[in-house]
Design a protein around this motif. Structure first.
Motif, PDB file in Angstrom:
ATOM      1  N   MET A 110       0.701  -1.033   0.065  1.00 25.78           N
ATOM      2  CA  MET A 110      -0.167   0.053  -0.001  1.00 25.78           C
ATOM      3  C   MET A 110       0.919   1.267   0.000  1.00 25.78           C
ATOM      4  O   MET A 110       1.604   1.536   0.896  1.00 25.78           O
ATOM      5  CB  MET A 110      -0.769   0.023   1.276  1.00 25.78           C
ATOM      6  N   VAL A 111       0.902   2.071  -1.218  1.00 28.48           N
ATOM      7  CA  VAL A 111       1.499   3.120  -1.196  1.00 28.48           C
ATOM      8  C   VAL A 111       0.778   4.370  -1.585  1.00 28.48           C
ATOM      9  O   VAL A 111       0.022   4.150  -2.613  1.00 28.48           O
ATOM     10  CB  VAL A 111       2.597   3.039  -2.321  1.00 28.48           C
ATOM     11  N   LEU A 112       0.987   5.695  -0.771  1.00 29.64           N
ATOM     12  CA  LEU A 112       0.053   6.636  -1.089  1.00 29.64           C
ATOM     13  C   LEU A 112       0.389   7.293  -2.519  1.00 29.64           C
ATOM     14  O   LEU A 112       1.494   7.346  -2.739  1.00 29.64           O
ATOM     15  CB  LEU A 112       0.190   7.733   0.012  1.00 29.64           C
ATOM     16  N   GLU A 113      -0.594   7.443  -3.117  1.00 27.45           N
ATOM     17  CA  GLU A 113      -0.381   8.066  -4.513  1.00 27.45           C
ATOM     18  C   GLU A 113       0.338   9.309  -4.630  1.00 27.45           C
ATOM     19  O   GLU A 113       1.132   9.787  -5.470  1.00 27.45           O
ATOM     20  CB  GLU A 113      -1.958   8.526  -4.951  1.00 27.45           C
ATOM     21  N   ALA A 114       0.200  10.158  -3.710  1.00 29.21           N
ATOM     22  CA  ALA A 114       0.889  11.572  -3.478  1.00 29.21           C
ATOM     23  C   ALA A 114       2.181  11.544  -3.077  1.00 29.21           C
ATOM     24  O   ALA A 114       3.266  12.367  -2.954  1.00 29.21           O
ATOM     25  CB  ALA A 114       0.181  12.507  -2.745  1.00 29.21           C
ATOM     26  N   ASN A 115       2.725  10.177  -2.552  1.00 34.99           N
ATOM     27  CA  ASN A 115       3.934  10.135  -2.003  1.00 34.99           C
ATOM     28  C   ASN A 115       5.168   9.674  -2.738  1.00 34.99           C
ATOM     29  O   ASN A 115       5.655   8.576  -3.070  1.00 34.99           O
ATOM     30  CB  ASN A 115       4.079   9.111  -0.639  1.00 34.99           C
ATOM     31  N   GLU A 116       5.521  10.593  -3.803  1.00 34.59           N
ATOM     32  CA  GLU A 116       6.663  10.356  -4.807  1.00 34.59           C
ATOM     33  C   GLU A 116       7.737   9.716  -4.251  1.00 34.59           C
ATOM     34  O   GLU A 116       8.280   8.866  -5.136  1.00 34.59           O
ATOM     35  CB  GLU A 116       6.928  11.625  -5.642  1.00 34.59           C
ATOM     36  N   PRO A 117       8.449  10.333  -3.301  1.00 37.59           N
ATOM     37  CA  PRO A 117       9.670   9.438  -2.706  1.00 37.59           C
ATOM     38  C   PRO A 117       9.531   8.197  -2.505  1.00 37.59           C
ATOM     39  O   PRO A 117      10.334   7.009  -2.649  1.00 37.59           O
ATOM     40  CB  PRO A 117      10.086  10.198  -1.336  1.00 37.59           C
ATOM     41  N   ALA A 118       8.322   7.670  -2.013  1.00 34.67           N
ATOM     42  CA  ALA A 118       7.933   6.260  -1.736  1.00 34.67           C
ATOM     43  C   ALA A 118       7.925   5.206  -2.856  1.00 34.67           C
ATOM     44  O   ALA A 118       8.448   4.360  -2.980  1.00 34.67           O
ATOM     45  CB  ALA A 118       6.689   5.949  -0.670  1.00 34.67           C
ATOM     46  N   HIS A 119       7.418   6.228  -4.206  1.00 37.83           N
ATOM     47  CA  HIS A 119       7.099   5.482  -5.410  1.00 37.83           C
ATOM     48  C   HIS A 119       8.661   4.872  -5.928  1.00 37.83           C
ATOM     49  O   HIS A 119       8.940   4.016  -6.156  1.00 37.83           O
ATOM     50  CB  HIS A 119       6.556   6.427  -6.448  1.00 37.83           C
ATOM     51  N   HIS A 120       9.595   5.991  -5.355  1.00 38.75           N
ATOM     52  CA  HIS A 120      10.976   5.594  -6.021  1.00 38.75           C
ATOM     53  C   HIS A 120      11.603   4.393  -5.247  1.00 38.75           C
ATOM     54  O   HIS A 120      12.418   3.695  -5.866  1.00 38.75           O
ATOM     55  CB  HIS A 120      11.879   6.826  -6.068  1.00 38.75           C
ATOM     56  N   THR A 121      11.333   4.634  -3.803  1.00 42.05           N
ATOM     57  CA  THR A 121      11.599   3.439  -2.996  1.00 42.05           C
ATOM     58  C   THR A 121      11.240   2.022  -3.498  1.00 42.05           C
ATOM     59  O   THR A 121      12.117   1.218  -3.455  1.00 42.05           O
ATOM     60  CB  THR A 121      11.522   3.897  -1.453  1.00 42.05           C
ATOM     61  N   ALA A 123       9.875   1.146  -6.325  1.00 44.16           N
ATOM     62  CA  ALA A 123      10.439   0.795  -7.638  1.00 44.16           C
ATOM     63  C   ALA A 123      11.900   0.185  -7.482  1.00 44.16           C
ATOM     64  O   ALA A 123      12.127  -0.824  -8.021  1.00 44.16           O
ATOM     65  CB  ALA A 123      10.540   2.113  -8.525  1.00 44.16           C
ATOM     66  N   ALA A 124      12.749   0.883  -6.728  1.00 38.52           N
ATOM     67  CA  ALA A 124      14.093   0.226  -6.587  1.00 38.52           C
ATOM     68  C   ALA A 124      14.322  -1.168  -5.961  1.00 38.52           C
ATOM     69  O   ALA A 124      15.120  -1.695  -6.324  1.00 38.52           O
ATOM     70  CB  ALA A 124      14.884   1.560  -5.714  1.00 38.52           C
ATOM     71  N   ALA A 125      13.315  -1.470  -5.223  1.00 37.85           N
ATOM     72  CA  ALA A 125      13.213  -2.636  -4.569  1.00 37.85           C
ATOM     73  C   ALA A 125      12.568  -3.743  -5.458  1.00 37.85           C
ATOM     74  O   ALA A 125      12.268  -4.877  -4.858  1.00 37.85           O
ATOM     75  CB  ALA A 125      12.465  -2.562  -3.228  1.00 37.85           C
ATOM     76  N   GLY A 126      12.216  -3.438  -6.544  1.00 33.19           N
ATOM     77  CA  GLY A 126      11.795  -4.300  -7.496  1.00 33.19           C
ATOM     78  C   GLY A 126       9.773  -4.357  -7.734  1.00 33.19           C
ATOM     79  O   GLY A 126       9.625  -5.353  -8.381  1.00 33.19           O
ATOM     80  N   TYR A 127       9.336  -3.483  -7.239  1.00 32.09           N
ATOM     81  CA  TYR A 127       7.987  -3.403  -7.134  1.00 32.09           C
ATOM     82  C   TYR A 127       7.499  -2.364  -8.343  1.00 32.09           C
ATOM     83  O   TYR A 127       8.216  -1.737  -8.832  1.00 32.09           O
ATOM     84  CB  TYR A 127       7.235  -2.731  -5.796  1.00 32.09           C
ATOM     85  N   HIS A 128       6.318  -2.911  -8.842  1.00 33.54           N
ATOM     86  CA  HIS A 128       5.667  -1.927  -9.985  1.00 33.54           C
ATOM     87  C   HIS A 128       4.417  -1.729  -9.677  1.00 33.54           C
ATOM     88  O   HIS A 128       3.693  -2.463  -8.907  1.00 33.54           O
ATOM     89  CB  HIS A 128       5.927  -2.714 -11.474  1.00 33.54           C
ATOM     90  N   ARG A 129       3.955  -0.796  -9.928  1.00 34.04           N
ATOM     91  CA  ARG A 129       2.408  -0.285  -9.902  1.00 34.04           C
ATOM     92  C   ARG A 129       1.556  -0.870 -10.863  1.00 34.04           C
ATOM     93  O   ARG A 129       1.985  -1.125 -11.864  1.00 34.04           O
ATOM     94  CB  ARG A 129       2.229   1.347 -10.186  1.00 34.04           C
ATOM     95  N   GLU A 130       0.580  -1.171 -10.340  1.00 28.93           N
ATOM     96  CA  GLU A 130      -0.703  -2.050 -11.175  1.00 28.93           C
ATOM     97  C   GLU A 130      -1.839  -1.141 -11.324  1.00 28.93           C
ATOM     98  O   GLU A 130      -2.681  -0.835 -10.497  1.00 28.93           O
ATOM     99  CB  GLU A 130      -0.989  -3.257 -10.540  1.00 28.93           C
ATOM    100  N   ASP A 131      -1.704  -0.435 -12.559  1.00 32.28           N
ATOM    101  CA  ASP A 131      -2.713   0.500 -12.712  1.00 32.28           C
ATOM    102  C   ASP A 131      -4.074   0.120 -13.073  1.00 32.28           C
ATOM    103  O   ASP A 131      -5.169   0.885 -13.037  1.00 32.28           O
ATOM    104  CB  ASP A 131      -2.482   1.406 -13.865  1.00 32.28           C
ATOM    105  N   HIS A 132      -4.488  -1.237 -13.242  1.00 29.88           N
ATOM    106  CA  HIS A 132      -5.630  -1.921 -13.526  1.00 29.88           C
ATOM    107  C   HIS A 132      -6.388  -2.239 -12.168  1.00 29.88           C
ATOM    108  O   HIS A 132      -7.703  -2.688 -12.249  1.00 29.88           O
ATOM    109  CB  HIS A 132      -5.493  -3.231 -14.450  1.00 29.88           C
ATOM    110  N   TRP A 133      -5.553  -2.076 -11.034  1.00 27.74           N
ATOM    111  CA  TRP A 133      -6.278  -2.114  -9.748  1.00 27.74           C
ATOM    112  C   TRP A 133      -6.717  -0.844  -9.048  1.00 27.74           C
ATOM    113  O   TRP A 133      -5.871   0.177  -9.114  1.00 27.74           O
ATOM    114  CB  TRP A 133      -5.705  -3.153  -8.844  1.00 27.74           C
ATOM    115  N   ARG A 134      -7.507  -0.816  -8.345  1.00 31.44           N
ATOM    116  CA  ARG A 134      -7.879   0.458  -7.557  1.00 31.44           C
ATOM    117  C   ARG A 134      -8.356   0.063  -5.851  1.00 31.44           C
ATOM    118  O   ARG A 134      -9.156  -1.175  -5.841  1.00 31.44           O
ATOM    119  CB  ARG A 134      -9.230   1.460  -7.968  1.00 31.44           C
ATOM    120  N   ARG A 135      -7.878   0.698  -5.074  1.00 25.26           N
ATOM    121  CA  ARG A 135      -8.482   0.059  -3.729  1.00 25.26           C
ATOM    122  C   ARG A 135      -9.891   0.694  -3.412  1.00 25.26           C
ATOM    123  O   ARG A 135     -10.126   1.921  -3.387  1.00 25.26           O
ATOM    124  CB  ARG A 135      -7.279   0.420  -2.730  1.00 25.26           C
TER     125      ARG A 135
END
Length: 144
Positions: A110-121, A123-135
């Motif tokens: 679970m990653v906040l949409e507005a937390n850009e630094p977390a997105h980089h963290t 992604a660097a760990a090998g995770y990717h966003r799945e745009d076809h899902w919504r919570r």
């Protein structure tokens, strides 16, 4: 400051310190960020909350929850003065070990949409966003 970073499971006696830590180190809040919610988590699954400590100081957290079906990572937080020092990587490594031992197959984070630094963290760990899902969420009404 030493370089030794220890990872351990949280105890009930850590709840107040973790709640205080999240107020300064975590982005956003959760409906369960209170003593009752934390007590329920640690009573139900005592190994779910991982803490990173350096010289006795709490510097990071992650909830590594597994419900028998899905591995979920929540509340990955690192103290501002300890970021970019491998704390998040160590916590996620420990979470992955836990999930693997429990038979998990994939980790949802679970990653906040507005937390850009977390997105980089993440992604660097090998995770990717799945745009076809919504919570989708619905708070449960409080009885009584």
């Amino acid at each position: 400051m030493s370089d030794h970073l220890g990872i351990r499971h949280a105890r009930l006696s850590d709840i107040d310190a973790v709640l205080h830590f999240w107020r300064t180190a975590a982005e956003g809040t959760s409906i369960s960020d209170d003593h009752e919610g934390m007590t329920r988590l640690l009573t139900r699954d005592p190994e779910s909350l991982l803490l990173a400590e350096r010289d006795g100081e709490l510097v990071g957290t992650v909830i590594a929850g597994f419900d028998g079906w899905r591995c979920s990572a929540y509340r990955l937080a690192v103290a501002p003065g300890h970021r970019r020092q491998g704390v998040a990587s160590a916590l996620m490594g420990a979470a992955q070990e836990r999930f693997r031992a429990l038979g998990g197959r994939r980790i949802d984070a679970m990653v906040l949409e507005a937390n850009e630094p977390a997105h980089h963290t993440w992604a660097a760990a090998g995770y990717h966003r799945e745009d076809h899902w919504r919570r989708w969420v619905k708070p449960l009404p409080v009885e009584g």
